[in-house]
Enzyme design. Structure first.
Site, PDB file in Angstrom:
ATOM      1  N   GLY A 124       0.842  -1.195   0.000  1.00  0.00           N
ATOM      2  CA  GLY A 124       0.000   0.000   0.000  1.00  0.00           C
ATOM      3  C   GLY A 124       0.873   1.239   0.000  1.00  0.00           C
ATOM      4  N   GLY A 157      -0.478   4.585   0.195  1.00  0.00           N
ATOM      5  CA  GLY A 157      -1.205   5.783   0.598  1.00  0.00           C
ATOM      6  C   GLY A 157      -0.381   6.537   1.637  1.00  0.00           C
ATOM      7  N   LEU A 158      -1.057   7.302   2.478  1.00  0.00           N
ATOM      8  CA  LEU A 158      -0.311   8.094   3.455  1.00  0.00           C
ATOM      9  C   LEU A 158       0.519   7.204   4.367  1.00  0.00           C
ATOM     10  CD1 LEU A 158      -2.723  10.960   4.526  1.00  0.00           C
ATOM     11  CD2 LEU A 158      -0.816  11.015   2.941  1.00  0.00           C
ATOM     12  N   GLY A 165       1.438   3.930   4.044  1.00  0.00           N
ATOM     13  CA  GLY A 165       2.421   3.101   3.352  1.00  0.00           C
ATOM     14  C   GLY A 165       3.502   3.917   2.665  1.00  0.00           C
ATOM     15  N   HIS A 197     -20.484   8.780   7.449  1.00  0.00           N
ATOM     16  CA  HIS A 197     -20.212  10.217   7.361  1.00  0.00           C
ATOM     17  C   HIS A 197     -21.499  10.966   7.035  1.00  0.00           C
ATOM     18  CE1 HIS A 197     -18.446  13.999   6.233  1.00  0.00           C
ATOM     19  NE2 HIS A 197     -17.260  13.571   6.596  1.00  0.00           N
ATOM     20  N   SER A 214     -16.978  17.447   2.108  1.00  0.00           N
ATOM     21  CA  SER A 214     -16.164  17.557   3.319  1.00  0.00           C
ATOM     22  C   SER A 214     -16.941  18.060   4.516  1.00  0.00           C
ATOM     23  CB  SER A 214     -14.992  18.498   3.083  1.00  0.00           C
ATOM     24  OG  SER A 214     -14.389  18.803   4.316  1.00  0.00           O
ATOM     25  N   ARG A 263     -19.323  13.072  13.857  1.00  0.00           N
ATOM     26  CA  ARG A 263     -19.969  12.488  12.685  1.00  0.00           C
ATOM     27  C   ARG A 263     -21.084  11.510  13.031  1.00  0.00           C
ATOM     28  NH1 ARG A 263     -14.443  11.608   9.117  1.00  0.00           N
ATOM     29  NH2 ARG A 263     -14.299  13.794   8.539  1.00  0.00           N
ATOM     30  N   GLU A 270      -5.395   3.191   8.288  1.00  0.00           N
ATOM     31  CA  GLU A 270      -6.772   2.714   8.469  1.00  0.00           C
ATOM     32  C   GLU A 270      -6.826   1.190   8.587  1.00  0.00           C
ATOM     33  OE1 GLU A 270      -9.509   4.120   5.479  1.00  0.00           O
ATOM     34  OE2 GLU A 270     -11.230   3.142   6.406  1.00  0.00           O
TER      35      GLU A 270
END
Lengths: 261, 651
Positions: free
Chosen positions: B40, B42-43, B45, B266, B284, B337, B432
C-alpha cells in the site's frame, strides 16, 4: 428511482470502443449498444452497464482505469469523441455525466494515444513515465525528522496559493493525450513551478528542472510548440503560465548551472 | 489469554519517549542487510516506505494502482489535525488526546492516542519541509480551520484537497527513495497472501495485474498499509478498488481482527440518485463550519417538497428545523460524525427527509454567503461546490445542498500492539488498516494524522526493535533458506493459483458486482447506521447463503494469465463475503451502543447512544479458526487512567 432531475429520459447509445488484448497485440474499434442510460449516470457508470452486459453474454469486459470516481486520483483516462476526458471543460471522465450526451448519440472511446503511454489492454495505458519524471527530481531532498517548525518558513499567501494551484495536478496524462506532439510539458511544469515558487524548493531549483526535463526527453514525450491544447483539456485547470515558468527555469538553470553538462 | 498490548510503563506523557529509548536499534551498517515489504502506498504506506528507506533498510513497496500517487488518501478533503496551538485558543497535546478518546466514545487505547497527539506536531513540520502547500494567512504563517468534535481550530488544510497534497508529499519522498534505489516499487501488483514461516511473517504472494503472473517476495518484516474495508457496503465514499483482501488474508494466517463492527457513517455525502450508482461522494465535513443543517418542521411540507410542489427556497425561516443547532446548542452543526449522521437518519425516519427519495437533509450556505459573499465562500469551498454541481446538476450557491450519511471509514481493523505489530510477529499494520486510535468513532481530520503518524514517526522506531532481534540471514528453523523456492512460498503460490482457477471454473450466472451489491444491501440494512439483534441474526444467515451462492454461481470470462478486472473484483468480493459475517458477529456481541455502533436496544430516552462500560470497555479481537468456523473472541481490556469515562455529551 429518480435522480436530481425526475424528468430526465433514459438514453440509448452506440459506443465505438478501442479493444486491444495486450500491449503487443493489434487493436481495433468495436461497436457496442447500451440501452436505458440515465442522464444522471456518470460516464464510468455507463461503462459499468456495458461491462455487466458483456460479462453476462460471456464476452470480455472492457478494461479501463478508474478508482476514486470523484476526480482526484487521476486514474481515469479516456479519450472521448477525440477529446481528453470528453466534452465538458475542467472535468475528469469519472465526473462527466451522461446528461452531457443525447439519446441516439454515437460515442467513440479510445485510450490516451502517446508513444510514452503504451496500452496495457483496451483503454488502460501505462503512465509510469510520469513517475520516472518525478523520481528524477520532483521532490525536496528532506529526510523524515528534523524539519524546522512549520511556521519558521513563512510564505506569502499569494505565493503559497500559486504553488498550490500548480500542485493540484492529478497526473492523469490528459495534457499528453490532448497534445498533437504528445508533450508532457504541462505535467512537468506544474511540479517544477510548485517547487520553484516555494522557499523549500530553492536549494535544488536548478538541478531539479534540468533532471526532470532530461527524463522527460528520455521517456519519448514530444516537444512543446505552444498550441495550448494541454491547458485547455486539463481537468483541474493547470495553467499554461507554468510552461512559461518551466522554460524560464530551464534556461536560467542551463545558463548558470555547474551541475550538469 | 490475550496477547500483550506492550503499552510502556510510566505516565501517559512519558510513555513514548521512554519507549523510544528502550527499543533496540539496528546499527546503520546493518540496516542494509534487512528487507522490509510495505504493502500500500497511501499516506501510511508511502510515508513508511520512504522513512524506512531513508534509515537504510531495503524496501519493497507494492500497490495495485498504476502509480503510488493514486491511493485513496488522495481523496481526503478537509484537513489534518495537529496540536500546534498556533491559534492561541487553548489547544494542547493533552486536549487533542482528550478530544480523540472522547470522540471515539472511550473505545480506544489511551497510550496510542496520546502518542498520536504528540507526533501530530511533527507531521505538519515534515510536510511543510517537503513543500506541501498548506493554506496560509496573509502574514505567511499557516492557517487553521475548525472541525467536528473539537472546540479549537487545529485543522491544517490545503483548500478542499488536503489529502491530495499530503499524499503527493509522501509520494515525493517515496519517489526520491526509488530514485536512490532504496525502494523497489511494484505497481499494479496485488497482495493475495501473506506467508508465515515458524510463526513469523516472511513475505507475500502477489499477482501482477497486467500479465497475471503470481510472484513471491520475501522479507524480514511486512508492513500492511492497505486501508479500510468500507466497500463491504458496496456503496461508500471509498474508491472502487478499496478492499479488505490484504488484511483478510493476514487475518486468516493468524492476525486478529479487532472491532470490525466499528464503521463510520459520514453525515455529509451526496445522496444516492439511482440503482446504477457505483459509489458515493463525500462533501467535506469542513462544510459544517459554515453550512447549516435543516429539514422542514412538518412532514406535510417535506412531502410537498418531495413531490416538487414547492421549491426549497420557498420555505420560510420559521418553517425550518435546524435540528443539530436545536438539540446540541454547544456544538451545533459541529457535533461529531456519528451524532450528526444518526440525527439525519432520525429526521428521514420521521418522514421529514427531502429530495425525491426522501433520504436527504439540507446543508444550507445562505447565511454565510450573506455574511462574507459568494467570492469568499468560493475561496474556501470552491472545488466542493463545483463537484456538487457536476454530480447533481444543482447550484449550491443558489439553493441548499442535499446530503445524506454514507459509509466513509472503518475504525476496526487488524489488531496491533503499541508497536503496531499484529499477532503475527514481523507483520505490522498501519493507517486505516489497523484498529488502534479512533475507538468507536473517528473525529474529522484525524485519519490523515494517523496515517502519517504511523508511517513517518511510529513504524520507523518500532520495527527496528523487531529487526534488531531477527537474524539478517533469511532462513527457517531447519536452516532452510527462505526464498521463492521455500516450501511455504511454493504452497502459498499454489493456493493462490488454485483459488483463481476455482473462480474461473464456475462459469455461473451472476457477476462479481451483482454479488457485491447484494452483500452491500444486507450490510447497509442490518449492520449500518442502526442495528438490532433480530436484524443482525437475519443478516448473518443471509450472508452465509449469499456466500454459498457465490462459490457456485460466479460468472467470469477469460483467464488468470491476462489483465482481468472482473477476476480481481471476484477475489475482493469473496473476502468481503467472509468479513461481512464477522462484522455482524461483532455487532451482535457488543450489547451496547458506542460511537458508530448504534444498537437500537441500547439508547436513552433522548435516543442517544448508551454505552456499557462495565461489560464492554474492551477491544474485541477475533481469531480465525478455520473456514466456515465461528471465530474466537479475545478481549483486550481498555484501561482509562487519564480520561474519566463519562457520557459523551455535545449539548
Amino acid at each position: 428511482m429518480a435522480g436530481s432531475n425526475p424528468n430526465a429520459k433514459p438514453m440509448n447509445l452506440t459506443l465505438n470502443v478501442w479493444r486491444q488484448p495486450n500491449r503487443d497485440a493489434q487493436g481495433q474499434i468495436v461497436e457496442y449498444k447500451v440501452k436505458d442510460i440515465s442522464p444522471d449516470m456518470s460516464f464510468l457508470e455507463m461503462l459499468d452497464v456495458l461491462n455487466e452486459d458483456l460479462l453476462h453474454q460471456g464476452q470480455d469486459p472492457v478494461a479501463f482505469d478508474h478508482d476514486c470516481r470523484e476526480g482526484i486520483c487521476g486514474s481515469c483516462d479516456l479519450f472521448i469523441n477525440g477529446r481528453s476526458h470528453g466534452p465538458e471543460k475542467g472535468t475528469t471522465t469519472c465526473q462527466l455525466h451522461m446528461r452531457k450526451f443525447s439519446d441516439g448519440d454515437t460515442i467513440t472511446i479510445e485510450p490516451w494515444r502517446a508513444h510514452a503511454f503504451p496500452v496495457n489492454k483496451d483503454l488502460s495505458v501505462d503512465r509510469s513515465a510520469f513517475d520516472r519524471i518525478i523520481q528524477a527530481g520532483g521532490y525536496v531532498n528532506v529526510n523524515t525528522g528534523g524539519a524546522p517548525d512549520g511556521n519558521e518558513i513563512p510564505i506569502p499567501k499569494d505565493i503559497a496559493d500559486r504553488a498550490f494551484e500548480a500542485a493540484t495536478c492529478i497526473g492523469c496524462g490528459a495534457c499528453v493525450a490532448a497534445c498533437k506532439n504528445a508533450s508532457a510539458m504541462l505535467f512537468v511544469s506544474a511540479k517544477v513551478s510548485q517547487l520553484a515558487l516555494l522557499p523549500q524548493g530553492q536549494v535544488e531549483r536548478k538541478t531539479r528542472v534540468e533532471n526532470m526535463v532530461a527524463q522527460m526527453d528520455i521517456e519519448g514525450f514530444g516537444a512543446c510548440t505552444n498550441i495550448g491544447s494541454c491547458a485547455a483539456e486539463c481537468p483541474v485547470g493547470i495553467s499554461l503560465e507554468n510552461i512559461a515558468m518551466l522554460n524560464r527555469e530551464f534556461l536560467a538553470a542551463k545558463a548558470t548551472s555547474n551541475n550538469l553538462a | 489469554m490475550f496477547p500483550d498490548s506492550k503499552i510502556p510503563e510510566g505516565s501517559i506523557a512519558e510513555k513514548w519517549d521512554k519507549h523510544k529509548f528502550n527499543v533496540k536499534l539496528v546499527n546503520p551498517a546493518n540496516k542494509r542487510k534487512y528487507d522490509i515489504i510495505v504493502v500500500g502506498t497511501g499516506l501510511a504506506g508511502g510515508a513508511a516506505a520512504a522513512s524506512l528507506a531513508e534509515l537504510g533498510y531495503n524496501v519493497k513497496a507494492f500497490t495495485y494502482h498504476d502509480s503510488p500517487r493514486r491511493a485513496h488518501s488522495i481523496a481526503a478533503q478537509g484537513g489534518i489535525n495537529a496540536a500546534k496551538n498556533y491559534q492561541n485558543d487553548g489547544d494542547s497535546v493533552y486536549r487533542l488526546f482528550y478530544d480523540t478518546v472522547k470522540g471515539g466514545d472511550y473505545r480506544a487505547r489511551e497510550a496510542n492516542v496520546y502518542r498520536l497527539a504528540q507526533v501530530s506536531v511533527n507531521i505538519i513540520d515534515q510536510c511543510v519541509a517537503q513543500g506541501v502547500p498548506f493554506a496560509r494567512e496573509y502574514g505567511g504563517l499557516l492557517a487553521n480551520r475548525s472541525f467536528g468534535g473539537a472546540q479549537v481550530s487545529r485543522t491544517f488544510y490545503a483548500r478542499g484537497q488536503t489529502g491530495q497534497q499530503l499524499l503527493l508529499g509522501a509520494y515525493s519522498a517515496l519517489s526520491r527513495q526509488i530514485s536512490y534505489g532504496k525502494v523497489k516499487m511494484y505497481t499494479r501488483s496485488e497482495l493475495l497472501d501473506v506467508v508465515v514461516i515458524d510463526g513469523q511473517a516472511r513475505g507475500i504472494v502477489t499477482r501482477n495485474l497486467v500479465n497475471g503472473k503470481i510472484e513471491s517476495h520475501t522479507a524480514h518484516a511486512v508492513v500492511l498499509a492497505t486501508g479500510g474495508y468500507g466497500n463491504v457496503f458496496y456503496l461508500s465514499t471509498n474508491a472502487k478498488y478499496c478492499n479488505v483482501t490484504a488484511a483478510w488474508r493476514a487475518h486468516k494466517k493468524g492476525a486478529y481482527f479487532a472491532n470490525p463492527c466499528f464503521t463510520q457513517i459520514h453525515p455529509t455525502c451526496i445522496p444516492v440518485s439511482g440503482d446504477y450508482q457505483s459509489k458515493l461522494t463525500l462533501m467535506s465535513e469542513s462544510l459544517r463550519n459554515d453550512g447549516r443543517v435543516w429539514v422542514p418542521k412538518t412532514v406535510e411540507m417535506a412531502e410537498r417538497l418531495r413531490k416538487g410542489e414547492i421549491h426549497v427556497n420557498d420555505i420560510k425561516e420559521e418553517e425550518r428545523d435546524y435540528f443539530l443547532e436545536r438539540k446540541y446548542p454547544a456544538f451545533g452543526n459541529l457535533v461529531p460524525r456519528d451524532v450528526a449522521s444518526r440525527n439525519a437518519k432520525q429526521m428521514c425516519d420521521e418522514g421529514r427527509g427531502v429530495g425525491s427519495s426522501g433520504l436527504a437533509v439540507y446543508l444550507d450556505f445562505a447565511d454565510v454567503i450573506k455574511r462574507i459573499g459568494e467570492e469568499a465562500v468560493s475561496q474556501k469551498y470552491g472545488n466542493l461546490f463545483d463537484m456538487y454541481a457536476k454530480i447533481t446538476d444543482e447550484n449550491p450557491y443558489k439553493q441548499p445542498m442535499r446530503i445524506y450519511p454514507a459509509v466513509h471509514y472503518t475504525m476496526g481493523g487488524l489488531w496491533v500492539d503499541y508497536n503496531l505489530q499484529t499477532t503475527i510477529p514481523g507483520l505490522y499494520a498501519t493507517g486505516e488498516c489497523n484498529f488502534s486510535d479512533h475507538g468507536a468513532n473517528r473525529l474529522g481530520a484525524s485519519a490523515l494524522m494517523q496515517g502519517l503518524a504511523d508511517g513517518y514517526f511510529v513504524i520507523p522506531y518500532t520495527i527496528g526493535d523487531y529487526l534488531a532481534k531477527t537474524p539478517a540471514k533469511l532462513e527457517d528453523s531447519n536452516k532452510v533458506a527462505i526464498n521463492a523456492q521455500h516450501p511455504a512460498f511454493v504452497a502459498a503460490e499454489q493456493e493462490v493459483r488454485d483459488r483463481t482457477a476455482k473462480f474461473l471454473a464456475m462459469r455461473g450466472n451472476r457477476t462479481p458486482d451483482e454479488f457485491h451489491k447484494a452483500l452491500g444491501h444486507i450490510m447497509w440494512e442490518y449492520c449500518g447506521m442502526a442495528r438490532n439483534a433480530k436484524g443482525l441474526t437475519f443478516a448473518k444467515a443471509e450472508i452465509q447463503k449469499l456466500r454459498r451462492e457465490f462459490w457456485q454461481d460466479l460468472k467470469l470470462v477469460g483467464s488468470g494469465e491476462e489483465m482481468n478486472q472482473a477476476l480481481e473484483k471476484a477475489g475482493r468480493v469473496a473476502d468481503f463475503l467472509e468479513l461481512g459475517e464477522l462484522m455482524v458477529d461483532d455487532a451482535l456481541n457488543r450489547n451496547e451502543s458506542c460511537g458508530g455502533h448504534f444498537r437500537e436496544e441500547y439508547q436513552d430516552e433522548k435516543g442517544e447512544a448508551q454505552r456499557d462500560d462495565e461489560n464492554y470497555a474492551y477491544v474485541a479481537a477475533w481469531e480465525f479458526m478455520g473456514d466456515n468456523q465461528p471465530e474466537r473472541l479475545n478481549k483486550e481490556p481498555l484501561v482509562f487512567e487519564n480520561v474519566k469515562l463519562s457520557k459523551r455529551s455535545y449539548e
